[in-house]
Motif scaffolding. Structure first.
Motif, short mmCIF file in Angstrom:
data_model
loop_
_atom_site.label_atom_id
_atom_site.label_comp_id
_atom_site.label_asym_id
_atom_site.label_seq_id
_atom_site.Cartn_x
_atom_site.Cartn_y
_atom_site.Cartn_z
N UNK A 160 67.71 25.86 -9.57
CA UNK A 160 66.48 26.10 -8.80
C UNK A 160 66.06 24.83 -8.07
N UNK A 161 65.57 24.96 -6.84
CA UNK A 161 65.27 23.80 -6.02
C UNK A 161 64.30 22.85 -6.71
N UNK A 162 63.34 23.37 -7.44
CA UNK A 162 62.34 22.51 -8.08
C UNK A 162 62.95 21.65 -9.19
N UNK A 163 64.13 22.07 -9.72
CA UNK A 163 64.73 21.35 -10.83
C UNK A 163 65.82 20.37 -10.38
N UNK A 164 66.08 20.30 -9.10
CA UNK A 164 67.16 19.46 -8.63
C UNK A 164 66.70 18.04 -8.33
N UNK A 165 67.54 17.06 -8.71
CA UNK A 165 67.37 15.73 -8.16
C UNK A 165 68.00 15.77 -6.77
N UNK A 166 67.71 14.79 -5.92
CA UNK A 166 68.33 14.80 -4.59
C UNK A 166 69.85 14.85 -4.72
N UNK A 167 70.49 15.73 -3.98
CA UNK A 167 71.94 15.91 -4.07
C UNK A 167 72.61 15.24 -2.88
N UNK A 168 73.62 14.42 -3.19
CA UNK A 168 74.37 13.79 -2.13
C UNK A 168 75.12 14.86 -1.33
N UNK A 169 75.13 14.71 -0.02
CA UNK A 169 75.84 15.64 0.86
C UNK A 169 77.13 14.96 1.31
N UNK A 170 78.29 15.44 0.88
CA UNK A 170 79.56 14.80 1.25
C UNK A 170 79.87 14.96 2.75
N UNK A 171 80.46 13.92 3.33
CA UNK A 171 80.78 13.94 4.76
C UNK A 171 82.18 13.41 5.02
N UNK A 172 82.75 13.89 6.10
CA UNK A 172 84.00 13.36 6.62
C UNK A 172 83.66 12.43 7.78
N UNK A 173 84.10 11.16 7.74
CA UNK A 173 83.83 10.25 8.86
C UNK A 173 84.32 10.80 10.19
N UNK A 174 85.46 11.50 10.16
CA UNK A 174 86.01 12.06 11.39
C UNK A 174 85.08 13.11 11.99
N UNK A 175 84.53 13.97 11.15
CA UNK A 175 83.62 15.01 11.64
C UNK A 175 82.31 14.41 12.14
N UNK A 176 81.83 13.39 11.44
CA UNK A 176 80.62 12.73 11.91
C UNK A 176 80.85 12.09 13.27
N UNK A 177 82.01 11.47 13.44
CA UNK A 177 82.34 10.83 14.70
C UNK A 177 82.36 11.84 15.84
N UNK A 178 82.90 13.02 15.56
CA UNK A 178 82.97 14.08 16.58
C UNK A 178 81.59 14.63 16.91
N UNK A 179 80.66 14.56 15.94
CA UNK A 179 79.34 15.17 16.12
C UNK A 179 78.40 14.33 16.97
N UNK A 180 78.59 13.01 17.00
CA UNK A 180 77.68 12.18 17.76
C UNK A 180 78.02 12.26 19.25
#
Length: 222
Positions: free
Chosen positions: A177-197
């Motif tokens: 449940x959202x209220x019980x979660x600590x902040x969750x890291x969101x995994x990323x691919x550097x290649x996809x990030x590069x393409x997104x900017x």
């Protein structure tokens, strides 16, 4: 979640739940084996990010975005930089102020707030160590595009890499449940990030893995 919602979630977590743990982890106090690997990984990452900046930082104005308890800001100021340290957690800013070194070559200014606040002004460099690991690709793209006009040099930051372990942890975390979660890291691919900017360039620097600490350093140039 939107950038604003994620930011509020992270602020609440560090101000109400993790302050004491983070204060101990970023100090010289003894910690358990698992936390010791995290501490070692963060020390290595801090050195790696600093290595992407000029050796002589005299007079350079640097934004430490998500400065936490101040360790990176202290090192930059010791090398002559005028550091503006900003963190969304007032509790962590209080710790940074208490730990402020008496003598540094440069200067330090700490405040609780948003790293995207345009009133912070322009900078020669921006560092963001493990402060963007909770945000989506769209949020990271927005952050980079927002801050780009105010950077004269480069921005070095970290993301959680898209590894099988972190992807599994991310999927499991979404089951709670959202209220019980600590902040969750969101995994990323550097290649996809590069393409997104849509402006500037993104360079993959290095991944640091130390036990339970896994983080990927990137450099952005507008």
């Amino acid at each position: 979640m939107s950038y604003e919602v994620t930011r509020q979630h992270v602020e609440t977590y560090f101000d109400r739940t993790a302050t004491k743990t983070w204060e101990r982890l970023t100090s010289d106090a003894p910690v358990s084996g698992i936390r010791a690997t995290v501490r070692a990984g963060r020390d290595r990452m801090r050195d790696l990010l600093i290595a992407q900046l000029p050796h002589d930082l005299t007079g350079a104005r640097i934004l430490d975005a998500g400065c936490g308890t101040g360790a990176l800001a202290f090192e930059l100021a010791a090398r002559g930089a005028d550091v503006v340290g900003v963190d969304i957690s007032p509790q962590l800013i209080d710790i940074a102020e208490k730990r402020r070194p008496t003598h540094v070559t440069g200067s330090m200014e700490f405040s609780a707030g948003d790293m995207l606040d345009v009133s912070l002004g322009h900078f020669d460099h921006v560092v963001a160590m493990d402060s963007m690991i909770y945000y989506s690709q769209d949020d990271i793209t927005r952050i980079l595009h927002n801050i780009a006009p105010r950077i004269r040099g480069n921005m070095v930051f970290t993301v959680a890499p898209r590894t099988p372990l972190l992807m599994a942890m991310w999927r499991v975390g979404k089951l709670f449940p959202r209220a019980d979660r600590s902040p969750t890291m969101v995994p990323h691919s550097p290649e996809r990030l590069s393409e997104a900017i849509s402006r500037g360039t993104l360079r993959n620097i290095e991944r640091v893995t130390s036990g339970f600490y896994i983080s990927n350093a990137l450099e952005y140039r507008p």
